[in-house]
Write a protein that holds these residues in place. Structure first.
Motif, PDB file in Angstrom:
ATOM      1  N   SER A 420      -7.375  17.881 101.364  1.00  0.00           N
ATOM      2  CA  SER A 420      -8.143  17.125 102.053  1.00  0.00           C
ATOM      3  C   SER A 420      -7.623  15.697 101.248  1.00  0.00           C
ATOM      4  O   SER A 420      -9.183  15.556 100.474  1.00  0.00           O
ATOM      5  CB  SER A 420      -9.183  17.833 102.389  1.00  0.00           C
ATOM      6  N   THR A 421      -8.028  15.201 102.121  1.00  0.00           N
ATOM      7  CA  THR A 421      -7.414  12.937 101.848  1.00  0.00           C
ATOM      8  C   THR A 421      -9.602  12.444 101.810  1.00  0.00           C
ATOM      9  O   THR A 421      -9.465  11.311 101.076  1.00  0.00           O
ATOM     10  CB  THR A 421      -6.244  12.114 102.189  1.00  0.00           C
ATOM     11  N   GLY A 422      -9.832  13.441 102.685  1.00  0.00           N
ATOM     12  CA  GLY A 422     -11.097  11.958 103.246  1.00  0.00           C
ATOM     13  C   GLY A 422     -12.025  13.773 102.098  1.00  0.00           C
ATOM     14  O   GLY A 422     -13.526  13.379 102.608  1.00  0.00           O
ATOM     15  N   GLY A 423     -11.637  14.520 101.589  1.00  0.00           N
ATOM     16  CA  GLY A 423     -12.783  15.349 100.458  1.00  0.00           C
ATOM     17  C   GLY A 423     -13.675  15.844 101.616  1.00  0.00           C
ATOM     18  O   GLY A 423     -14.600  16.510 101.389  1.00  0.00           O
ATOM     19  N   ALA A 424     -13.120  16.797 102.931  1.00  0.00           N
ATOM     20  CA  ALA A 424     -13.285  17.664 104.110  1.00  0.00           C
ATOM     21  C   ALA A 424     -14.359  17.266 105.016  1.00  0.00           C
ATOM     22  O   ALA A 424     -15.394  16.885 105.786  1.00  0.00           O
ATOM     23  CB  ALA A 424     -13.901  18.871 103.777  1.00  0.00           C
ATOM     24  N   GLY A 425     -14.446  15.525 104.807  1.00  0.00           N
ATOM     25  CA  GLY A 425     -15.949  14.269 105.422  1.00  0.00           C
ATOM     26  C   GLY A 425     -17.330  15.217 104.617  1.00  0.00           C
ATOM     27  O   GLY A 425     -16.900  15.359 103.536  1.00  0.00           O
ATOM     28  N   LEU A 426     -18.035  14.391 105.624  1.00  0.00           N
ATOM     29  CA  LEU A 426     -19.718  14.597 104.964  1.00  0.00           C
ATOM     30  C   LEU A 426     -20.205  16.544 104.874  1.00  0.00           C
ATOM     31  O   LEU A 426     -20.626  17.119 103.610  1.00  0.00           O
ATOM     32  CB  LEU A 426     -20.846  14.512 106.085  1.00  0.00           C
ATOM     33  N   ARG A 427     -18.826  17.587 105.339  1.00  0.00           N
ATOM     34  CA  ARG A 427     -19.078  19.036 105.302  1.00  0.00           C
ATOM     35  C   ARG A 427     -18.579  19.247 103.857  1.00  0.00           C
ATOM     36  O   ARG A 427     -19.527  20.123 103.604  1.00  0.00           O
ATOM     37  CB  ARG A 427     -18.079  19.396 106.111  1.00  0.00           C
ATOM     38  N   GLY A 428     -17.840  18.103 103.127  1.00  0.00           N
ATOM     39  CA  GLY A 428     -17.397  18.976 101.397  1.00  0.00           C
ATOM     40  C   GLY A 428     -18.268  18.183 100.713  1.00  0.00           C
ATOM     41  O   GLY A 428     -18.374  18.752  99.449  1.00  0.00           O
ATOM     42  N   LEU A 429     -19.737  18.041 101.051  1.00  0.00           N
ATOM     43  CA  LEU A 429     -20.167  18.020 100.546  1.00  0.00           C
ATOM     44  C   LEU A 429     -22.099  19.055 100.228  1.00  0.00           C
ATOM     45  O   LEU A 429     -22.648  18.984  99.097  1.00  0.00           O
ATOM     46  CB  LEU A 429     -21.365  16.295  99.971  1.00  0.00           C
ATOM     47  N   GLN A 430     -21.353  20.234 101.292  1.00  0.00           N
ATOM     48  CA  GLN A 430     -21.883  21.234 101.794  1.00  0.00           C
ATOM     49  C   GLN A 430     -22.198  22.106 100.062  1.00  0.00           C
ATOM     50  O   GLN A 430     -23.233  22.605  99.671  1.00  0.00           O
ATOM     51  CB  GLN A 430     -22.232  21.504 102.986  1.00  0.00           C
ATOM     52  N   GLY A 431     -21.494  22.278 100.008  1.00  0.00           N
ATOM     53  CA  GLY A 431     -21.086  23.332  98.593  1.00  0.00           C
ATOM     54  C   GLY A 431     -21.680  22.808  97.350  1.00  0.00           C
ATOM     55  O   GLY A 431     -21.761  21.828  97.265  1.00  0.00           O
ATOM     56  N   GLU A 432     -21.771  23.550  96.102  1.00  0.00           N
ATOM     57  CA  GLU A 432     -22.356  23.225  94.743  1.00  0.00           C
ATOM     58  C   GLU A 432     -21.277  22.254  94.351  1.00  0.00           C
ATOM     59  O   GLU A 432     -20.999  22.230  93.747  1.00  0.00           O
ATOM     60  CB  GLU A 432     -22.557  24.975  93.884  1.00  0.00           C
ATOM     61  N   ASP A 433     -20.142  22.461  95.009  1.00  0.00           N
ATOM     62  CA  ASP A 433     -18.737  21.822  94.089  1.00  0.00           C
ATOM     63  C   ASP A 433     -17.391  20.925  95.576  1.00  0.00           C
ATOM     64  O   ASP A 433     -16.975  21.601  95.892  1.00  0.00           O
ATOM     65  CB  ASP A 433     -17.942  22.935  93.304  1.00  0.00           C
ATOM     66  N   PRO A 434     -18.530  20.105  95.476  1.00  0.00           N
ATOM     67  CA  PRO A 434     -17.263  19.524  96.695  1.00  0.00           C
ATOM     68  C   PRO A 434     -16.375  19.449  96.685  1.00  0.00           C
ATOM     69  O   PRO A 434     -15.983  18.828  95.592  1.00  0.00           O
ATOM     70  CB  PRO A 434     -18.134  17.447  96.817  1.00  0.00           C
ATOM     71  N   THR A 435     -15.323  19.663  98.413  1.00  0.00           N
ATOM     72  CA  THR A 435     -14.054  19.033  98.435  1.00  0.00           C
ATOM     73  C   THR A 435     -13.507  17.609  97.326  1.00  0.00           C
ATOM     74  O   THR A 435     -13.835  16.974  98.067  1.00  0.00           O
ATOM     75  CB  THR A 435     -13.910  19.155  99.831  1.00  0.00           C
ATOM     76  N   PRO A 436     -12.282  18.161  96.632  1.00  0.00           N
ATOM     77  CA  PRO A 436     -12.188  16.560  96.438  1.00  0.00           C
ATOM     78  C   PRO A 436     -11.132  16.148  97.070  1.00  0.00           C
ATOM     79  O   PRO A 436     -10.588  16.832  98.286  1.00  0.00           O
ATOM     80  CB  PRO A 436     -10.823  17.139  94.799  1.00  0.00           C
ATOM     81  N   LEU A 437     -10.112  14.721  96.916  1.00  0.00           N
ATOM     82  CA  LEU A 437      -9.604  14.100  97.693  1.00  0.00           C
ATOM     83  C   LEU A 437      -8.752  14.022  96.970  1.00  0.00           C
ATOM     84  O   LEU A 437      -7.876  14.150  96.247  1.00  0.00           O
ATOM     85  CB  LEU A 437     -10.007  12.913  97.974  1.00  0.00           C
ATOM     86  N   SER A 438      -8.660  14.280  97.739  1.00  0.00           N
ATOM     87  CA  SER A 438      -6.048  14.666  97.353  1.00  0.00           C
ATOM     88  C   SER A 438      -5.608  14.000  97.905  1.00  0.00           C
ATOM     89  O   SER A 438      -5.796  13.837  99.949  1.00  0.00           O
ATOM     90  CB  SER A 438      -6.181  16.040  97.169  1.00  0.00           C
ATOM     91  N   CYS A 439      -3.998  13.769  97.646  1.00  0.00           N
ATOM     92  CA  CYS A 439      -2.577  13.657  98.743  1.00  0.00           C
ATOM     93  C   CYS A 439      -1.519  13.438  97.599  1.00  0.00           C
ATOM     94  O   CYS A 439      -2.227  13.277  96.472  1.00  0.00           O
ATOM     95  CB  CYS A 439      -3.124  11.975  99.160  1.00  0.00           C
ATOM     96  N   THR A 440      -0.350  12.977  98.104  1.00  0.00           N
ATOM     97  CA  THR A 440       1.120  13.445  97.336  1.00  0.00           C
ATOM     98  C   THR A 440       1.579  12.721  97.731  1.00  0.00           C
ATOM     99  O   THR A 440       1.666  12.175  98.778  1.00  0.00           O
ATOM    100  CB  THR A 440       0.988  14.839  97.709  1.00  0.00           C
ATOM    101  N   VAL A 441       2.126  12.009  96.839  1.00  0.00           N
ATOM    102  CA  VAL A 441       3.417  10.757  97.177  1.00  0.00           C
ATOM    103  C   VAL A 441       4.718  11.680  96.532  1.00  0.00           C
ATOM    104  O   VAL A 441       4.868  12.407  96.118  1.00  0.00           O
ATOM    105  CB  VAL A 441       3.160   9.993  95.718  1.00  0.00           C
ATOM    106  N   LEU A 442       4.952  11.796  97.467  1.00  0.00           N
ATOM    107  CA  LEU A 442       7.217  12.099  97.837  1.00  0.00           C
ATOM    108  C   LEU A 442       7.794  11.237  97.504  1.00  0.00           C
ATOM    109  O   LEU A 442       8.061  10.405  97.873  1.00  0.00           O
ATOM    110  CB  LEU A 442       6.893  12.931  98.849  1.00  0.00           C
TER     111      LEU A 442
END
Length: 508
Positions: A420-442
């Motif tokens: 998730s390039t947006g760290g799953a939005g605000l929902r990504g902050l709900q858990g103990e380990d917030p979702t990281p932001l990610s993207c890939t250069v091809l």
């Protein structure tokens, strides 16, 4: 022995007269109360707009008073705000489409929405008070005329009901408890409201710290790029094409910041977005896409299950954007096709009768069959759309799962699922380990073959690392069905990749 109580007709005349008078007045009071209550039940209500809602506001006879807000079908919340024989009931019946649309399309109105709702409710209660008073007086007068059948009784009933209503208003004013408004009692599905509100407040507080730390991390992407740029040219020719794969931004402005930084530092030729750029697909969200137009490179997008048709139209309105819907486009000679997710999750009524995910993948295959040559890349939102594309294109990009994964399908197609390039939005902050932001250069050669990719990962809340990992890709042997695992563990299952881990940069 005591004398027996005399019968009424044995009482002296003055006593009999007093008893008859007492009984008559008791009758009058009961008739006035019943008549007023019937009048209030039948006519003591008003229909009024309250903010974007159409509501019914009513006074209902009830022991203990207070107020109740009904939100069908979710339940109700009750407030012990005052004492008395009448309860204030507010029922939200429906959302007015025009008022809600005006509110959603003009974010400036949000600043005054609380004042607007308060003013609407105050006007509705004022109108209700006058109507209730009239209904109570009229009901008492009419019922007394019917029940007691004497001409002067309606006037007496009006007097009694006036005193009753005045006493009710006085009791309500004397026992008014404004602090009770912050301590409602929930029923129905709203019983979870306290925990939900608490979670939302906690998320907002955490997001402030999260955004502040991400600003530092995004700024340090340029420092990491300086280290990665010393690695060998991924294409070996110097004339390749660099594309950025992003997905599931979910309206996180930090994700947009990251994309802008990577586009600039990595000299990206185009951005490929596999959907879920917002959360609800609403018009107010769709006014936030100016950053896409500011990128200065082509932005190719397909709709995710959180994106509405209005969202897709808003993205397409950006001068550099192309929205794919079983269609194709070209970036620097690299042909890309894409199919949207057939679902629209925020609208539960819109999911019935939609195509299956695999059917949409097959439709994209049918479109590819009309092209002169197979495209280099196919874009889908959900990985479940990918199987029909196996063996048809060399590279399929997807998102949706919020977990990065790279694999090779049975017939040799490489499937790259972005996190998730947006760290799953605000929902990504709900858990103990917030979702990281990610993207890939091809990195692709001029023929459109993937030669390498850089996986960029920014740690979530409480983490202080941003990492870039370079993976070189060798052509897959014919019939090879191994999975390469994205290089996260230092190597793929099929041995066709040579991962080179880039630096991890901690920030204070």
């Amino acid at each position: 022995m005591t004398d027996p109580t005399p019968a009424p007709d044995e009482l002296p005349e003055p006593a009999r007269t007093g008893l008859r008078t007492t009984v008559r007045w008791l009758q009058r009071v009961v008739v006035a109360v019943v008549g007023a209550a019937l009048g209030v039940l039948l006519l003591g209500r008003v229909d009024a707009p309250i903010g974007p809602f159409d509501a019914t506001v009513a006074f209902t006879p009830a022991v203990g008073g207070g107020a109740e807000l009904e939100i069908p079908p979710l339940g109700a919340l009750s407030v012990d705000a005052y004492d008395g024989p009448l309860r204030l009931d507010v029922q939200l019946r429906r959302v007015d489409q025009l008022r809600a649309q005006a509110l959603a399309t003009d974010p400036g109105q949000l600043d005054g929405v609380v004042d607007r709702v308060s003013a609407d409710l105050r006007d509705a209660v004022t109108e209700l008070a006058w109507r209730t008073a009239a209904a109570g007086l009229g009901g008492a007068a009419l019922f007394s005329l019917v029940a007691l059948r004497r001409r002067r009784e309606p006037l007496i009933a009006v007097g009694l009901s006036t005193a009753l209503l005045a006493g009710t208003a006085g009791l309500g004013a004397a026992t008014w408890r404004p602090e009770a408004l912050s301590q409602p009692t929930y029923t129905g599905l709203l019983v979870n409201a306290n925990s939900l509100i608490g979670s939302a407040q906690d998320i907002v507080a955490r997001y402030d710290a999260y955004r502040a730390s991400l600003e530092d991390l995004v700024a340090n992407v340029s420092t990491l790029y300086s280290a990665v740029s010393t690695l060998p040219d991924p294409t070996g020719t110097g004339d390749g094409v660099t594309l950025l794969h992003v997905s599931d931004i979910h309206l996180n402005p930090a994700g947009a910041d990251l994309i802008g930084q990577v586009v600039t530092q990595f000299d990206v030729d185009g951005v490929l977005d596999t959907g879920d750029v917002v959360d609800w697909g609403s018009p107010v969200e769709n006014q936030t896409f100016g950053w896409i137009g500011d990128l200065g490179v082509p932005y190719v997008y397909i709709r995710g299950n959180h994106d509405s048709a209005v969202t897709a139209a808003a993205v397409a309105a950006q001068p550099n954007a192309v929205v794919l819907d079983d269609t194709a486009t070209t970036i620097d000679g690299i042909e890309v096709v894409g199919a949207p997710d057939p679902r629209f999750t925020p609208d539960k009524d819109a999911t019935g009768g939609t195509q299956s995910l695999e059917e949409t993948g097959q439709e994209l295959v049918d479109h590819i069959g009309t092209l002169d040559d197979p495209p280099a890349i196919a874009m889908v939102h959900d990985p479940k759309q990918a199987p029909p594309l196996d063996g048809v294109v060399d590279l399929v990009l997807a998102g949706h799962t919020h977990e990065r994964d790279v694999s090779v399908l049975d017939d040799g197609t490489r499937l790259m699922v972005e996190g998730s390039t947006g760290g799953a939005g605000l929902r990504g902050l709900q858990g103990e380990d917030p979702t990281p932001l990610s993207c890939t250069v091809l990195y692709l050669d001029p023929a459109g073959e993937l030669t390498a990719y850089d996986e960029i990962t920014l740690g979530g809340l409480g983490q202080s690392e941003v990492m870039i990992q370079r993976t070189y890709v060798d052509p897959l042997p014919t019939g090879d069905d191994g999975g390469d695992g994205g290089g996260d563990d230092g190597g793929g299952d099929d041995g066709d990749q040579r991962p080179t881990e880039g630096p991890a940069l901690p920030t204070g």
